[in-house]
Design a protein around this motif. Structure first.
Motif, PDB file in Angstrom:
ATOM      1  N   THR A   1       1.431  -2.804   7.313  1.00 54.05           N
ATOM      2  CA  THR A   1       2.056  -3.999   6.733  1.00 54.05           C
ATOM      3  C   THR A   1       1.941  -5.175   7.697  1.00 54.05           C
ATOM      4  O   THR A   1       1.591  -6.290   7.295  1.00 54.05           O
ATOM      5  CB  THR A   1       3.540  -3.707   6.394  1.00 54.05           C
ATOM      6  OG1 THR A   1       3.587  -2.631   5.462  1.00 54.05           O
ATOM      7  CG2 THR A   1       4.214  -4.926   5.780  1.00 54.05           C
TER       8      THR A   1
ATOM      9  N   TYR B   1       3.810  -2.978   0.835  1.00 56.53           N
ATOM     10  CA  TYR B   1       2.926  -1.853   1.126  1.00 56.53           C
ATOM     11  C   TYR B   1       3.770  -0.754   1.742  1.00 56.53           C
ATOM     12  O   TYR B   1       4.622  -1.049   2.564  1.00 56.53           O
ATOM     13  CB  TYR B   1       1.810  -2.279   2.099  1.00 56.53           C
ATOM     14  CG  TYR B   1       0.872  -1.133   2.419  1.00 56.53           C
ATOM     15  CD1 TYR B   1      -0.174  -0.827   1.576  1.00 56.53           C
ATOM     16  CD2 TYR B   1       1.066  -0.352   3.557  1.00 56.53           C
ATOM     17  CE1 TYR B   1      -1.027   0.247   1.850  1.00 56.53           C
ATOM     18  CE2 TYR B   1       0.228   0.718   3.833  1.00 56.53           C
ATOM     19  CZ  TYR B   1      -0.820   1.005   2.983  1.00 56.53           C
ATOM     20  OH  TYR B   1      -1.643   2.062   3.244  1.00 56.53           O
ATOM     21  N   PRO B   2       3.592   0.486   1.359  1.00 58.36           N
ATOM     22  CA  PRO B   2       2.667   0.986   0.341  1.00 58.36           C
ATOM     23  C   PRO B   2       3.178   0.696  -1.065  1.00 58.36           C
ATOM     24  O   PRO B   2       4.335   0.329  -1.248  1.00 58.36           O
ATOM     25  CB  PRO B   2       2.654   2.493   0.613  1.00 58.36           C
ATOM     26  CG  PRO B   2       3.995   2.784   1.212  1.00 58.36           C
ATOM     27  CD  PRO B   2       4.379   1.540   1.981  1.00 58.36           C
TER      28      PRO B   2
ATOM     29  N   GLN C   1       0.770   4.129  10.478  1.00 52.37           N
ATOM     30  CA  GLN C   1       2.069   4.136   9.790  1.00 52.37           C
ATOM     31  C   GLN C   1       2.137   2.927   8.860  1.00 52.37           C
ATOM     32  O   GLN C   1       1.560   1.882   9.133  1.00 52.37           O
ATOM     33  CB  GLN C   1       3.196   4.083  10.807  1.00 52.37           C
ATOM     34  CG  GLN C   1       3.332   5.363  11.611  1.00 52.37           C
ATOM     35  CD  GLN C   1       4.451   5.243  12.633  1.00 52.37           C
ATOM     36  OE1 GLN C   1       4.496   4.294  13.404  1.00 52.37           O
ATOM     37  NE2 GLN C   1       5.352   6.205  12.623  1.00 52.37           N
ATOM     38  N   ASP C   2       2.888   3.082   7.777  1.00 54.05           N
ATOM     39  CA  ASP C   2       2.965   2.034   6.758  1.00 54.05           C
ATOM     40  C   ASP C   2       3.446   0.706   7.326  1.00 54.05           C
ATOM     41  O   ASP C   2       2.912  -0.352   6.987  1.00 54.05           O
ATOM     42  CB  ASP C   2       3.890   2.467   5.615  1.00 54.05           C
ATOM     43  CG  ASP C   2       3.302   3.647   4.838  1.00 54.05           C
ATOM     44  OD1 ASP C   2       2.080   3.898   4.955  1.00 54.05           O
ATOM     45  OD2 ASP C   2       4.077   4.313   4.132  1.00 54.05           O
TER      46      ASP C   2
ATOM     47  N   ASP D   1      -6.123   4.295   3.841  1.00 58.79           N
ATOM     48  CA  ASP D   1      -4.875   5.011   3.597  1.00 58.79           C
ATOM     49  C   ASP D   1      -4.668   6.117   4.632  1.00 58.79           C
ATOM     50  O   ASP D   1      -5.594   6.862   4.931  1.00 58.79           O
ATOM     51  CB  ASP D   1      -4.908   5.603   2.182  1.00 58.79           C
ATOM     52  CG  ASP D   1      -3.550   6.109   1.755  1.00 58.79           C
ATOM     53  OD1 ASP D   1      -2.588   5.328   1.822  1.00 58.79           O
ATOM     54  OD2 ASP D   1      -3.462   7.286   1.370  1.00 58.79           O
TER      55      ASP D   1
ATOM     56  N   LYS E   1      -2.662   4.069  -4.198  1.00 58.80           N
ATOM     57  CA  LYS E   1      -3.138   4.282  -2.824  1.00 58.80           C
ATOM     58  C   LYS E   1      -4.090   3.164  -2.407  1.00 58.80           C
ATOM     59  O   LYS E   1      -4.958   2.762  -3.167  1.00 58.80           O
ATOM     60  CB  LYS E   1      -3.898   5.604  -2.730  1.00 58.80           C
ATOM     61  CG  LYS E   1      -3.040   6.787  -2.367  1.00 58.80           C
ATOM     62  CD  LYS E   1      -3.942   7.970  -2.045  1.00 58.80           C
ATOM     63  CE  LYS E   1      -3.188   9.236  -1.727  1.00 58.80           C
ATOM     64  NZ  LYS E   1      -2.136   9.146  -0.776  1.00 58.80           N
TER      65      LYS E   1
END
Length: 108
Positions: free
Chosen positions: A25, A47-48, A20-21, A16, A52
């Motif tokens: 992904t 995601y997210p 960056q998300d 986590d 978490k």
């Protein structure tokens, strides 16, 4: 086509806050499309999520879910990550908390 929940797996153990998300992904999508990971065509990566380090991966075909679950160890590896991360892959169920077994991973 099987119900979406039957074609979805829950992924736990995602590092986590490292990337960056949208990058994470992409890494997850690539991992679960690779044949060496028993993967196949991915319909969606969520995601997210509210939890978490957890993502939902939905495949085009339910058979891919079965083969992904049969793989002994999923290691999330990418040049953008400093090391590999072991992932816990479980079948999707409505009450996700009861499905996920949290792994404690000690730093190397």
């Amino acid at each position: 086509q099987a119900a979406k929940s039957a074609r979805t797996v829950v992924i736990a153990g995602i590092p986590d806050g490292l990337l960056q998300d949208d990058v994470m992904t992409d890494i997850l999508m690539i991992h679960f499309q690779m044949s060496r990971n028993n993967g196949g065509d991915v319909e969606e990566v969520k995601y997210p999520t509210a939890k978490k380090g957890v993502a939902y991966v939905t495949f085009e075909d339910q058979e891919v879910v079965e083969s992904v679950l049969k793989k002994d160890e999923h290691r999330l590896e990418d040049r953008r990550l400093s090391r590999y991360y072991p992932l816990k892959v479980t079948r999707y169920c409505e009450n996700v908390s009861s499905c996920i077994i949290y792994l404690v991973v000690l730093p190397l």
